[in-house]
Design an enzyme around this catalytic site. Structure first.
Site, PDB file in Angstrom:
ATOM      1  CB  CYS A  15      -1.026   0.003   1.123  1.00  0.00           C
ATOM      2  SG  CYS A  15      -0.308   0.034   2.769  1.00  0.00           S
TER       3      CYS A  15
ATOM      4  CB  CYS B  46      -2.829  -3.991   0.737  1.00  0.00           C
ATOM      5  SG  CYS B  46      -3.133  -2.774   2.032  1.00  0.00           S
TER       6      CYS B  46
ATOM      7  NE  ARG C 226      -5.309  -0.075   3.832  1.00  0.00           N
ATOM      8  CZ  ARG C 226      -4.816   0.594   2.797  1.00  0.00           C
ATOM      9  NH1 ARG C 226      -5.154   0.287   1.565  1.00  0.00           N
ATOM     10  NH2 ARG C 226      -3.981   1.611   2.989  1.00  0.00           N
TER      11      ARG C 226
ATOM     12  CE  LYS D  40      -1.712  -2.418  11.842  1.00  0.00           C
ATOM     13  NZ  LYS D  40      -1.046  -2.361  10.586  1.00  0.00           N
TER      14      LYS D  40
ATOM     15  CE  LYS E 227      -3.299  -3.871   8.448  1.00  0.00           C
ATOM     16  NZ  LYS E 227      -2.278  -3.652   7.434  1.00  0.00           N
TER      17      LYS E 227
ATOM     18  CD  GLU F 186      -7.667 -14.266   8.157  1.00  0.00           C
ATOM     19  OE1 GLU F 186      -6.528 -14.725   7.967  1.00  0.00           O
ATOM     20  OE2 GLU F 186      -8.327 -13.743   7.247  1.00  0.00           O
TER      21      GLU F 186
ATOM     22  CB  SER G 181      -1.019   5.623  13.615  1.00  0.00           C
ATOM     23  OG  SER G 181      -2.130   5.167  12.856  1.00  0.00           O
TER      24      SER G 181
HETATM   25  C1  PBG Z   1      -0.158  -1.768   5.881  1.00  0.00           C
HETATM   26  C2  PBG Z   1      -0.095  -1.296   7.270  1.00  0.00           C
HETATM   27  C3  PBG Z   1      -0.926  -0.355   7.900  1.00  0.00           C
HETATM   28  C4  PBG Z   1      -0.458  -0.237   9.212  1.00  0.00           C
HETATM   29  C5  PBG Z   1       0.649  -1.079   9.351  1.00  0.00           C
HETATM   30  N1  PBG Z   1       0.830  -1.747   8.133  1.00  0.00           N
HETATM   31  C6  PBG Z   1      -1.994   0.503   7.365  1.00  0.00           C
HETATM   32  C7  PBG Z   1      -3.259   0.004   6.837  1.00  0.00           C
HETATM   33  O1  PBG Z   1      -3.574  -1.187   6.833  1.00  0.00           O
HETATM   34  O2  PBG Z   1      -3.977   0.874   6.363  1.00  0.00           O
HETATM   35  C8  PBG Z   1      -1.047   0.641  10.261  1.00  0.00           C
HETATM   36  C9  PBG Z   1      -0.168   0.954  11.415  1.00  0.00           C
HETATM   37  C10 PBG Z   1      -0.656   2.071  12.261  1.00  0.00           C
HETATM   38  O3  PBG Z   1      -1.772   2.597  12.111  1.00  0.00           O
HETATM   39  O4  PBG Z   1       0.126   2.461  13.132  1.00  0.00           O
HETATM   40  N2  PBG Z   1       1.078  -1.668   5.247  1.00  0.00           N
END
Ligand code: PBG
Length: 322
Positions: free
Chosen positions: A121, A129, A216, A247, A194, A232, A273
């Site tokens: 991505c 992705c 997504r 996550k 995830k 999963e 984040s």
């Molecule tokens: C995808 C990825 C994401 C995050 C880690 N790997 C973003 C997404 O799926 O949109 C998010 C990490 C975060 O928010 O700190 N490469």
């Protein structure tokens, strides 16, 4: 009054509290996520993630050296290429930004574990992705590109590959490709569970990876599902994952606990984040004590059953634990 049970007896002094404390954080279990961009001397602020930066390779090396000094041992790297295209070709270029960064860090800093996030991505111009057919993200053609990316990351010196794009069969595809290229010793930390989460908002600014259309939900999991998380995780275990990740973290503590109980693999959790940004924002308004709340959330994630925690607070916490 004669009470037999008085739990407060064990809370009377800090040394008694420390003696009976059940959960402890250690810098050994923390992973520090970093964003590497092109250029030199670049240390660009990420607006929605205060105290996090897009770093050029030279600045990245300085940051990793400092983090190592603070007692941290592991980082996870995200690459931000200047050039993006439909198939994310910079993700698997031999001289791609993340490959160059891995080489530089491994050369400059000894005993740091470098984990390579494996996804397209940040590298595609459409921000999805995987590769597209119209609006559809194609599963199997994407697997080949992830596998190529993994091999190029291992060739650059990555210690662990962390596939994060949620295509079906991504662990198997990457395991096979790594083994065929002589990297059978390189572990896979799978983003097994995830969720399609609003908590990734600030990351998409940090990694310039927001999807240009749609979302997504066609590949990441529905936040409402718990039993599907077990499925999963079981698939990824069968395909050869060495570590299973959940996550985001704080809104999914039940999932972390369920995986911890069900699977005999190390469990990782990613404090993402948005979780970081919420603590930062509230503390800047003076509404919560940042250090205390950051620590409390990490303890909660560990208490739920995470052996490994990925967090933008990793360096602060390592310093605090020293
Ligand atoms: C995808 C990825 C994401 C995050 C880690 N790997 C973003 C997404 O799926 O949109 C998010 C990490 C975060 O928010 O700190 N490469």
């Amino acid at each position: 009054m004669s009470l037999i049970h008085r739990p407060r007896r064990l809370r009377r002094t800090e040394s008694i509290r420390a003696m009976v404390r059940e959960t402890r954080l250690s810098p050994d279990n923390l992973v520090y996520p970093l964003f590497v961009c092109e250029g030199e001397g670049v240390r660009r602020k990420i607006e929605s993630m205060p105290d996090c930066f897009n770093l050029s390779i030279d600045e990245l090396v300085t940051e990793v050296e400092a983090a190592r000094q603070d007692g941290l041992r592991s980082i996870i790297l995200f690459g931000l290429p200047d050039e993006k295209d439909g198939t994310g070709s910079q993700a698997y270029a031999e001289d791609g930004i993340v490959q160059l960064a891995i080489r530089a860090v491994k050369r400059a800093v000894k005993d740091v574990t470098v984990i390579a996030d494996n996804c397209l991505c940040e590298y595609t111009d459409h921000g999805h992705c995987g590769v597209l057919d119209g609006d559809e993200v194609l599963n199997d053609p994407t697997l080949d590109l992830l596998a190529r990316t993994a091999v190029s990351q291992a060739e650059a010196g990555a210690d662990i590959i962390a596939p994060s794009n949620m295509m079906d069969g991504f662990v198997e595809a990457i395991r096979e490709a790594l083994d065929q290229s002589g990297f059978e010793h390189v572990p896979i930390m799978s983003y097994a569970v995830k969720y399609a989460s609003g908590f990734y908002g600030p990351f998409r600014e940090a990694a310039q990876s927001a999807p240009q259309f749609g979302d997504r939900r066609g590949y990441q999991m529905d936040p409402a599902n718990a039993r599907e998380a077990l499925k999963e995780a079981a698939l990824d275990l069968e395909e050869g994952a060495d570590i299973l990740m959940v996550k985001p973290a704080l809104a999914y503590l039940d999932i972390i606990r369920a995986l911890h109980e069900r699977f005999d693999l190390p469990i990782a959790a990613y404090q993402v984040s948005g979780e970081y940004a919420m603590i930062k924002a509230a503390s800047r308004l003076g509404w919560v004590d940042e250090e205390r709340v950051a620590m409390e959330t990490l303890i909660a994630i560990k208490r739920a059953g995470a052996d490994i925690i990925l967090s933008y607070y990793a360096r602060d916490i390592a310093r605090r634990l020293a």
